[in-house]
Design an enzyme around this catalytic site. Structure first.
Site, short mmCIF file in Angstrom:
data_model
loop_
_atom_site.label_atom_id
_atom_site.label_comp_id
_atom_site.label_asym_id
_atom_site.label_seq_id
_atom_site.Cartn_x
_atom_site.Cartn_y
_atom_site.Cartn_z
CD GLU A 289 39.98 42.37 77.66
OE1 GLU A 289 41.05 42.05 77.11
OE2 GLU A 289 39.04 41.58 77.82
CG HIS A 310 19.29 61.13 63.30
ND1 HIS A 310 18.40 62.01 62.73
CD2 HIS A 310 20.41 61.19 62.52
CE1 HIS A 310 18.94 62.56 61.66
NE2 HIS A 310 20.17 62.08 61.51
CE LYS A 424 36.90 34.54 81.28
NZ LYS A 424 38.28 34.42 80.86
#
Ligand code: PA5
Length: 434
Positions: A289, A310, A424
């Site tokens: 951010e 792995h 948003k």
């Protein structure tokens, strides 16, 4: 007094000493912008002095509230997302056993669980069902007081608390951490009479772990928050007083930015201890951010080794060469296991008899580091002397300060997050919000 340390030995194949000389004045200039509070976002620099300049009365109130939570509840539900969640989660995982079996309800011990970190109905249904048989309190955390995920979770948990304990009982079990004066949560808390704690105006969410946002859940869990603050204060003094060549913050900023300028677009934070998994999640939010804007930024990623050797290990060793790794190492584990010989040695492990498991883990780290460096992946190494609140305080402050200096060096405002509004807006349009 010991400090977390940075080892750049495994970057020397990739960075010439002259490149450090060349970037030093730029790093110093970025650090000066931060110290003089003259850069963009300078209204959000309260975190810089928090370890030595915090509200003592509120700190005492946090400890009292934590004590009350421990007396009246066996579970604390912490509601929050992003910066209002990750610091506490990272610290709990760092300071408490990660592989412990579910606690029996020991008197005075509190299980911390989280809500408001997603919009999943099954997750909330499971939590609500599990809480029916437990005594619980709620710490709802939202600086803006308007974030959708925690607001929905709080509605549901408040209803359950009121059904279980009545309005007055619920009131004594709800603790709200929010803005000093404004926002929907502040208004609600004022109207209902909840005890409130403050997210200071000048501290952004992702820099707020050393405010009530992190401190109340941690104190409720029995973590020594005074040690956490002391570690951060010692780190702050150390980073202020130390010259470039020995300054952990400035050296980290210099190395990661030199590598970035040479085409390393991704920094992977690597650990060999499960207790560091959420510290990486906190770090990813802090750096993602703060730096990822205006078409710029190092992409923060993470991996848990040896588990991810792995899976992601193949790509890191052999894939596109746009990565560097920052390895977090805990020098002295709080416990160890000595491996023993077995009579038949069917699994072929007798060659390790007498060695400890931490020795094996550290050799795995050493071997991986050598292989990755040989494969073209520079490695920075940060050593934490021990996993305790004091060194965690140092680490939090280290990463926060380096993030701010790095952001200024990159030429962005490290303290805003305009990009998070886009989803948003669409979500609210699709939901028909007026
Ligand atoms: O770092 C940030 O500013 C964000 O991640 C916020 O912490 C997050 O969006 C939650 O915001 P709020 O505390 O206002 O609910």
């Amino acid at each position: 007094m010991a400090f977390i340390s940075l080892n750049l030995t495994h970057t020397t194949n990739f960075i010439e000493p002259a490149e450090f000389d060349a970037i030093e004045p730029q790093v110093q200039a970025a650090a000066a912008v931060l110290e003089h509070r003259s850069g963009p976002g300078n209204e959000f620099l309260g975190w810089l002095d928090l370890p030595v300049n915090y509200d003592q009365a509120e700190f005492a109130r946090i400890l009292e509230a934590a004590q009350r939570i421990r007396e009246q509840s066996t579970v604390l539900v912490v509601i929050g997302i992003g910066g209002s969640y990750l610091g506490a989660k990272a610290a709990l995982e760092f300071c408490q056993p990660t592989a412990a079996l579910p606690k029996s309800a020991d008197p005075g011990s509190v299980d911390i669980c989280f809500a408001g970190t997603n919009l999943s109905a099954p997750y909330l249904n499971q939590l609500l069902a599990g809480l029916k048989g437990r005594d619980f309190s709620v710490n709802v955390i939202s600086k803006s007081g308007t974030t959708t995920e925690p607001a929905i979770a709080f509605r549901l948990l408040k209803k359950l608390l009121e059904e279980k304990y009545g309005k007055a009982g619920a009131r004594s079990r709800i603790f709200a951490t929010t803005d000093r004066a404004k926002g929907a949560l502040k208004t609600l808390a004022g109207r209902e009479g909840y005890e409130t704690f403050v997210v200071p105006d000048d501290v952004g969410g992702r820099f707020s772990v050393l405010t009530a946002v992190g401190l109340l859940p941690l104190a409720a869990a029995g973590i020594a928050v005074d040690q956490l603050m002391r570690g951060a204060a010692d780190a702050r003094a150390n980073f202020q007083q130390t010259a470039f060549a020995q300054n952990t913050v400035l050296q980290y900023v210099a190395a990661r930015n030199i590598l970035h300028r040479k085409g390393k677009a991704i920094e992977m934070l690597i650990n060999y201890e499960p207790r560091l998994h959420y510290l990486a999640e906190w770090w990813k939010q802090l750096y993602g951010e703060s730096e990822g804007k205006d078409g710029k930024g190092i992409f923060p990623a993470s991996a848990d080794f040896t588990t991810d050797l792995h899976s992601l290990g193949q790509y890191i060793q052999d894939g596109r060469r746009h990565l560097f790794e920052t390895l977090l190492e805990i020098q002295n584990p709080e416990s160890d296991i000595v491996l023993e010989a077995e009579a038949d040695d069917l699994d072929g492990l007798n060659y390790l008899a007498g060695k400890t498991l931490d020795y094996v883990n550290k050799k795995a780290a050493e071997g991986t580091l050598e292989a990755h460096v040989a494969g073209g992946v520079p490695n920075l190494k940060i050593t934490i002397p021990e996993a305790n609140p004091y060194y965690l305080g140092q680490l939090f402050y280290f990463f926060e300060k380096a993030c701010a200096v790095s952001g200024y060096l990159l030429g962005v405002n490290p303290f805003d997050q305009p990009g998070v509004e886009a989803y948003k807006k669409n979500m609210f349009r699709l939901l028909g919000k007026k």
